[in-house]
Design an enzyme around this catalytic site. Sequence first.
Site, PDB file in Angstrom:
ATOM      1  N   HIS A  19       0.752  -1.154  -0.015  1.00  0.00           N
ATOM      2  CA  HIS A  19       0.022   0.037   0.237  1.00  0.00           C
ATOM      3  C   HIS A  19       0.845   1.387  -0.025  1.00  0.00           C
ATOM      4  O   HIS A  19       0.612   2.267  -0.729  1.00  0.00           O
ATOM      5  CB  HIS A  19      -0.930   0.039   1.059  1.00  0.00           C
ATOM      6  CG  HIS A  19      -2.005  -0.890   1.352  1.00  0.00           C
ATOM      7  ND1 HIS A  19      -2.212  -1.850   2.201  1.00  0.00           N
ATOM      8  CD2 HIS A  19      -2.731  -1.437   0.298  1.00  0.00           C
ATOM      9  CE1 HIS A  19      -3.023  -2.584   2.120  1.00  0.00           C
ATOM     10  NE2 HIS A  19      -3.567  -2.401   1.036  1.00  0.00           N
ATOM     11  N   LYS A  43     -18.077  -6.091   8.168  1.00  0.00           N
ATOM     12  CA  LYS A  43     -16.838  -6.857   8.345  1.00  0.00           C
ATOM     13  C   LYS A  43     -16.481  -6.749   9.714  1.00  0.00           C
ATOM     14  O   LYS A  43     -16.639  -5.587  10.372  1.00  0.00           O
ATOM     15  CB  LYS A  43     -15.644  -6.648   7.315  1.00  0.00           C
ATOM     16  CG  LYS A  43     -15.839  -7.223   6.023  1.00  0.00           C
ATOM     17  CD  LYS A  43     -14.508  -6.904   5.327  1.00  0.00           C
ATOM     18  CE  LYS A  43     -14.536  -7.061   3.982  1.00  0.00           C
ATOM     19  NZ  LYS A  43     -13.216  -6.405   3.058  1.00  0.00           N
ATOM     20  N   ARG A  92      -1.564  -6.255  -8.509  1.00  0.00           N
ATOM     21  CA  ARG A  92      -0.347  -7.011  -8.242  1.00  0.00           C
ATOM     22  C   ARG A  92      -0.155  -8.083  -9.543  1.00  0.00           C
ATOM     23  O   ARG A  92       1.181  -8.430  -9.727  1.00  0.00           O
ATOM     24  CB  ARG A  92      -0.611  -7.448  -6.977  1.00  0.00           C
ATOM     25  CG  ARG A  92      -0.327  -6.555  -5.866  1.00  0.00           C
ATOM     26  CD  ARG A  92      -0.985  -7.252  -4.483  1.00  0.00           C
ATOM     27  NE  ARG A  92      -2.322  -7.736  -4.751  1.00  0.00           N
ATOM     28  CZ  ARG A  92      -3.302  -7.891  -3.681  1.00  0.00           C
ATOM     29  NH1 ARG A  92      -2.789  -8.128  -2.453  1.00  0.00           N
ATOM     30  NH2 ARG A  92      -4.438  -8.618  -3.965  1.00  0.00           N
ATOM     31  N   SER A 130      -2.831  -7.811   2.867  1.00  0.00           N
ATOM     32  CA  SER A 130      -3.266  -7.547   4.046  1.00  0.00           C
ATOM     33  C   SER A 130      -3.879  -8.805   4.504  1.00  0.00           C
ATOM     34  O   SER A 130      -3.679  -9.306   5.890  1.00  0.00           O
ATOM     35  CB  SER A 130      -4.446  -6.394   4.302  1.00  0.00           C
ATOM     36  OG  SER A 130      -3.967  -5.065   3.762  1.00  0.00           O
TER      37      SER A 130
HETATM   38  O1  PNS Z   1      -8.819  -3.044  -0.135  1.00  0.00           O
HETATM   39  P1  PNS Z   1     -10.044  -3.384  -0.879  1.00  0.00           P
HETATM   40  O2  PNS Z   1     -11.045  -4.016   0.399  1.00  0.00           O
HETATM   41  O3  PNS Z   1      -9.745  -4.421  -1.893  1.00  0.00           O
HETATM   42  O4  PNS Z   1     -11.044  -2.149  -1.075  1.00  0.00           O
HETATM   43  C1  PNS Z   1     -12.576  -2.487  -1.808  1.00  0.00           C
HETATM   44  C2  PNS Z   1     -13.145  -1.247  -1.802  1.00  0.00           C
HETATM   45  C3  PNS Z   1     -13.408  -0.367  -0.607  1.00  0.00           C
HETATM   46  C4  PNS Z   1     -12.317  -0.308  -2.895  1.00  0.00           C
HETATM   47  C5  PNS Z   1     -14.415  -1.359  -2.419  1.00  0.00           C
HETATM   48  O5  PNS Z   1     -15.097  -2.382  -1.628  1.00  0.00           O
HETATM   49  C6  PNS Z   1     -15.409  -0.184  -2.377  1.00  0.00           C
HETATM   50  O6  PNS Z   1     -15.193   0.725  -3.031  1.00  0.00           O
HETATM   51  N1  PNS Z   1     -16.339  -0.293  -1.327  1.00  0.00           N
HETATM   52  C7  PNS Z   1     -17.413   0.901  -1.290  1.00  0.00           C
HETATM   53  C8  PNS Z   1     -18.589   0.585  -1.826  1.00  0.00           C
HETATM   54  C9  PNS Z   1     -18.832   0.642  -3.229  1.00  0.00           C
HETATM   55  O7  PNS Z   1     -18.814   1.577  -3.825  1.00  0.00           O
HETATM   56  N2  PNS Z   1     -19.246  -0.438  -3.911  1.00  0.00           N
HETATM   57  C10 PNS Z   1     -19.386  -0.599  -5.391  1.00  0.00           C
HETATM   58  C11 PNS Z   1     -18.178  -0.980  -6.006  1.00  0.00           C
HETATM   59  S1  PNS Z   1     -18.451  -1.245  -7.702  1.00  0.00           S
END
Ligand code: PNS
Length: 177
Positions: A19, A43, A92, A130
């Site tokens: 990150h 979560k 990645r 993570s």
């Molecule tokens: O680090 P992560 O957990 O892979 O991040 C995922 C994240 C936070 C980018 C994604 O879950 C997100 O944007 N969540 C917010 C809700 C949302 O907008 N959902 C629609 C996604 S198309």
Amino acid sequence: MKKVIAIYPGSFDPLTNGHLDLIERGSKIFDELIVAILRNSEKTPLFSLGERRQMLEAMTERWNNVRVDTFEGLMVDYAMRVEATAVLRGIRAISDYEYELQMALMNRKLAPNLETVFMMPAEAYSYLSSRLVREIAQLGGAVSGLVPELVEQRLREKMDPALKFQKVRKSRTGKKQ
Ligand code: PNS
């Protein structure tokens, strides 16, 4: 010229060196980069939102154009609120691609003017996540080199709360001397 604000959304549970590598790369190409931690009540995270924010703030204070924030709800709505025009995401390996592409295209459908920008972290972090860091730490393995030292220390304290207690006691006795 209008400055480009980007958000780097994620769970950051915990922050890894991958990150940080991406934040550094992002800070070089965007005028302002907002690291946005998702407040997700569904979560159960290892680190609380406050703990994650504090670690991220400590580790990003070296970059003047990077700040840390939290958000809930749709990421595109948050991006609009902070006037971001780009979303930074890391890729990645090919395995990330399918999920990231789906998310980027769905976000584009929701907010056509918001661009997703993918960047690759340094090769050394291409296998780092993570989830694996949490698993290794919970099973007593070493995570040095995978996360910043501060995060490593917090993981140790999380796994063995007695360590945190000792630290508090030491600092209290230190002050009295
Ligand atoms: O680090 P992560 O957990 O892979 O991040 C995922 C994240 C936070 C980018 C994604 O879950 C997100 O944007 N969540 C917010 C809700 C949302 O907008 N959902 C629609 C996604 S198309």
